[in-house]
Design a protein around this motif. Structure first.
Motif, PDB file in Angstrom:
ATOM      1  N   TRP A 427      40.356  69.998  70.202  1.00 26.22           N
ATOM      2  CA  TRP A 427      39.525  69.026  69.495  1.00 26.22           C
ATOM      3  C   TRP A 427      39.360  69.384  68.020  1.00 26.22           C
ATOM      4  O   TRP A 427      39.292  68.481  67.166  1.00 26.22           O
ATOM      5  CB  TRP A 427      38.170  68.861  70.181  1.00 26.22           C
ATOM      6  CG  TRP A 427      37.213  70.021  70.090  1.00 26.22           C
ATOM      7  CD1 TRP A 427      36.981  70.977  71.025  1.00 26.22           C
ATOM      8  CD2 TRP A 427      36.327  70.323  68.998  1.00 26.22           C
ATOM      9  NE1 TRP A 427      36.024  71.872  70.598  1.00 26.22           N
ATOM     10  CE2 TRP A 427      35.597  71.489  69.352  1.00 26.22           C
ATOM     11  CE3 TRP A 427      36.071  69.736  67.764  1.00 26.22           C
ATOM     12  CZ2 TRP A 427      34.641  72.066  68.525  1.00 26.22           C
ATOM     13  CZ3 TRP A 427      35.107  70.304  66.923  1.00 26.22           C
ATOM     14  CH2 TRP A 427      34.408  71.461  67.306  1.00 26.22           C
ATOM     15  N   ARG A 430      42.734  68.357  66.327  1.00 26.49           N
ATOM     16  CA  ARG A 430      42.900  66.897  66.339  1.00 26.49           C
ATOM     17  C   ARG A 430      41.968  66.234  65.351  1.00 26.49           C
ATOM     18  O   ARG A 430      42.351  65.298  64.624  1.00 26.49           O
ATOM     19  CB  ARG A 430      42.659  66.349  67.746  1.00 26.49           C
ATOM     20  CG  ARG A 430      43.805  66.541  68.715  1.00 26.49           C
ATOM     21  CD  ARG A 430      43.645  65.672  69.950  1.00 26.49           C
ATOM     22  NE  ARG A 430      42.390  65.947  70.655  1.00 26.49           N
ATOM     23  CZ  ARG A 430      42.256  66.880  71.602  1.00 26.49           C
ATOM     24  NH1 ARG A 430      43.306  67.626  71.939  1.00 26.49           N
ATOM     25  NH2 ARG A 430      41.102  67.051  72.206  1.00 26.49           N
ATOM     26  N   ALA A 431      40.733  66.699  65.292  1.00 24.00           N
ATOM     27  CA  ALA A 431      39.773  66.129  64.345  1.00 24.00           C
ATOM     28  C   ALA A 431      40.218  66.373  62.903  1.00 24.00           C
ATOM     29  O   ALA A 431      40.139  65.467  62.053  1.00 24.00           O
ATOM     30  CB  ALA A 431      38.389  66.730  64.581  1.00 24.00           C
ATOM     31  N   GLN A 433      43.305  66.869  61.851  1.00 17.80           N
ATOM     32  CA  GLN A 433      44.483  66.038  61.595  1.00 17.80           C
ATOM     33  C   GLN A 433      44.093  64.586  61.336  1.00 17.80           C
ATOM     34  O   GLN A 433      44.666  63.922  60.464  1.00 17.80           O
ATOM     35  CB  GLN A 433      45.431  66.128  62.796  1.00 17.80           C
ATOM     36  CG  GLN A 433      46.127  67.471  62.929  1.00 17.80           C
ATOM     37  CD  GLN A 433      46.774  67.668  64.288  1.00 17.80           C
ATOM     38  OE1 GLN A 433      46.606  66.858  65.200  1.00 17.80           O
ATOM     39  NE2 GLN A 433      47.513  68.767  64.435  1.00 17.80           N
ATOM     40  N   THR A 434      43.108  64.085  62.083  1.00 18.82           N
ATOM     41  CA  THR A 434      42.646  62.711  61.881  1.00 18.82           C
ATOM     42  C   THR A 434      42.051  62.537  60.499  1.00 18.82           C
ATOM     43  O   THR A 434      42.329  61.545  59.792  1.00 18.82           O
ATOM     44  CB  THR A 434      41.608  62.335  62.952  1.00 18.82           C
ATOM     45  OG1 THR A 434      42.207  62.425  64.243  1.00 18.82           O
ATOM     46  CG2 THR A 434      41.091  60.918  62.737  1.00 18.82           C
ATOM     47  N   LEU A 435      41.261  63.486  60.071  1.00 17.52           N
ATOM     48  CA  LEU A 435      40.664  63.412  58.737  1.00 17.52           C
ATOM     49  C   LEU A 435      41.728  63.469  57.653  1.00 17.52           C
ATOM     50  O   LEU A 435      41.663  62.732  56.659  1.00 17.52           O
ATOM     51  CB  LEU A 435      39.655  64.551  58.559  1.00 17.52           C
ATOM     52  CG  LEU A 435      38.366  64.422  59.386  1.00 17.52           C
ATOM     53  CD1 LEU A 435      37.581  65.724  59.351  1.00 17.52           C
ATOM     54  CD2 LEU A 435      37.503  63.269  58.857  1.00 17.52           C
ATOM     55  N   ALA A 437      44.844  62.489  57.970  1.00 19.84           N
ATOM     56  CA  ALA A 437      45.553  61.213  58.009  1.00 19.84           C
ATOM     57  C   ALA A 437      44.752  60.098  57.344  1.00 19.84           C
ATOM     58  O   ALA A 437      45.327  59.138  56.814  1.00 19.84           O
ATOM     59  CB  ALA A 437      45.865  60.845  59.462  1.00 19.84           C
ATOM     60  N   GLN A 438      43.437  60.215  57.363  1.00 26.45           N
ATOM     61  CA  GLN A 438      42.561  59.226  56.725  1.00 26.45           C
ATOM     62  C   GLN A 438      42.265  59.561  55.268  1.00 26.45           C
ATOM     63  O   GLN A 438      41.369  58.989  54.668  1.00 26.45           O
ATOM     64  CB  GLN A 438      41.251  59.128  57.519  1.00 26.45           C
ATOM     65  CG  GLN A 438      41.422  58.582  58.927  1.00 26.45           C
ATOM     66  CD  GLN A 438      40.127  58.620  59.725  1.00 26.45           C
ATOM     67  OE1 GLN A 438      39.148  59.254  59.334  1.00 26.45           O
ATOM     68  NE2 GLN A 438      40.123  57.948  60.866  1.00 26.45           N
TER      69      GLN A 438
END
Length: 511
Positions: A427, A430-431, A433-435, A437-438
């Protein structure tokens, strides 16, 4: 002396020579990506120096066109030298490493290596040369030494091969300062190279590529058979005079010698490359122990680095890193134990982490000059914090007072702590990586920093609990043993370890 390893078929004989080696050495482990659980190159190791160790995350930097850096050793080195300036490059890369403060004549801060933003990992390992080569080293010697080379590779290289070529270029241009020979393991997501830099002031060096199906353990570093046409072979590199100089000295005869063996030609002449026997496991035995674990995971590598037969008071820290393509530079992760991992947990750090907790930064404990100087007021709050290195040294000293009793339990707790960290990785990453990507990279870095600091805080709490429990257990059951001598510093004997009576034949709990 014979060592048996539980659950394995091999037998190991260690000559008494092994017990008298200097502890300032360091281990390096390499596992090729075809032999690992996550199809990544895995590198592990220890730093083996007396002095204090602390964590550093060094940012990328731009430098002025005329900038220089100081390299080399001083007149206090075992082979005297003088410091010199060499040109700095325009831009240096971000990297993470453990630093330390003292090796005679080698200016602090020193490093064995670490990992940079291009997933180039470096480990420095001792590799003594034949005495004749050491004796011909010109003084005062000049040029970068082992720590300079490790740092320069981290700052300037985008691949392992580039790191090897950089070392060769630096030696050719600026010389090489040595204590008697040294190796570096330089790895990236595809491969690794063992680079051996030689004493003798002849600009000698050799490098061997390690591929995806290979395992290598260095202690000391070694290279064996080497092709005579190495300059046309993509798996080998070396100085132009590598073979010709050996012929001139009468150390190699192409007419009569079956092969050019680098260790036999330039290495220490009273031992063998893989089975000479240092500490309580040879390189050959360690390599076999790693191979039996394949496919190797990061936790498997932690087990090997933590093995009580190699991790003792001499092990200043432990490192494990996976190198794999497609990882964002902020998410490059390295596991670091703040002192010898036999008594300390591995903690996850990412290159995106913004800062190091005060407890894991530099302190005066075992730092060169601490006993003869008062504290710089700029460091007073940092020095007022607890120090991870000192806390887990306490765990080591108390645990190894009764290793049969305490070592299995402490190991179980350290591995449990690490299991919790591994369970969070999914987690957390993944968190992040999401940030990223955003396009919220700053937020990703803040989150990684928060998590790493939180685990570091939890590790300090665990260390405190272990110290209190171990101390009370010794005091209340058996009483606290007091020293019988009057010299607190070791004078060349056996250092603190968790081997029962320093005898590896007696039962132990390590896997």
């Amino acid at each position: 002396m014979t060592i048996r390893h539980a659950g394995a078929a091999w037998l190991l004989t260690v000559p008494l020579l092994a017990l008298s080696q200097s502890g300032w050495a360091s281990y390096a482990f390499y596992v090729g990506k075809n032999l690992t659980e996550n199809q990544a190159v895995i590198v592990g190791g220890t730093g083996e120096e007396v002095s204090s160790h602390w964590l550093e995350i060094v940012p990328a930097r731009d430098h002025a066109p005329d900038a220089t850096i100081e390299v080399g050793v001083t007149a206090e080195a075992s082979i005297p030298g003088e410091l010199s300036e060499i040109p700095q490059v325009e831009h240096t890369f971000r990297y993470l490493s453990m630093s330390y403060s003292d090796y005679a004549g080698f200016p602090a801060p020193l490093t064995n290596g670490g990992v940079n933003e291009h997933q180039v990992a470096v480990r420095d390992v001792w590799a003594t040369n034949r005495e004749a080569l050491i004796d011909m080293t010109q003084t005062p010697q000049q040029g970068p030494q082992y720590s300079d080379l490790a740092r320069l590779v981290l700052e300037r290289s985008t691949t392992a091969r580039e790191g090897v070529e950089l070392i060769g270029e630096l030696i050719a241009k600026h010389g090489y300062s040595t204590y008697g020979g040294n190796t570096h393991l330089i790895a990236d997501p595809d491969e690794a190279w063992v680079v051996w830099e030689f004493a003798g002031s002849q600009g000698l060096w050799a490098a061997e590529r390690l591929g995806p199906d290979e395992i290598r353990v260095l202690y000391p570093g070694y290279i064996e058979e080497f092709p005579l046409d190495y300059q046309q072979n993509p798996d080998f590199m070396g100085s132009d005079n590598l073979v010709s100089f050996a012929e001139e000295q009468g150390w190699f005869d192409p007419e009569n010698d079956e092969a050019f063996n680098v260790f036999e030609v330039y290495g220490r002449q009273d031992t063998q490359a893989r089975t000479g026997g240092y500490k309580y496991m040879t390189q050959a035995a360690l390599e076999e122990a790693v191979r039996e674990m394949a496919p190797v995971s990061e936790r498997d590598m932690m087990t090997r680095v933590r093995d009580h037969r190699i991790a003792d008071d001499e092990a200043g820290y432990g490192q494990v890193v996976s190198l794999k393509h497609g990882v964002d530079s902020d998410l490059i992760r390295i596991w670091v134990a703040p002192t010898g991992s036999v008594a300390a947990p591995f903690l996850p750090w990412w290159l995106g982490v913004r800062s190091v907790p005060l407890e894991f930064a530099q302190h005066r404990y075992l730092t060169k000059g601490a006993a003869s100087n008062f504290l710089n007021p700029d460091f007073q709050v940092q020095e007022g914090s607890d120090f991870a290195g000192r806390r887990f040294k306490q765990v080591l000293y108390l645990m190894c007072e009764q290793p049969e009793r305490f070592h299995p339990q402490v190991t179980e707790l350290l591995e449990g702590f690490e299991r919790d960290s591994f369970e969070d990785l999914g987690w957390v990453e993944r968190a992040a990586q999401t940030l990223v990507a955003q396009e919220q990279r700053d937020a990703a870095r803040e989150m990684l920093t928060f998590y790493s600091h939180s685990r570091a805080d939890a590790a300090m709490d665990l260390g405190g609990t272990l110290v209190d429990w171990l101390y009370a257990s010794l005091a209340l059951r058996d009483g606290l043993r007091r020293p019988t001598g009057d010299e607190i510093n070791d004078q060349g004997g056996e250092t603190v370890n968790c081997l029962v009576d320093a005898d590896p034949d007696k039962p132990q709990a390590a896997q």
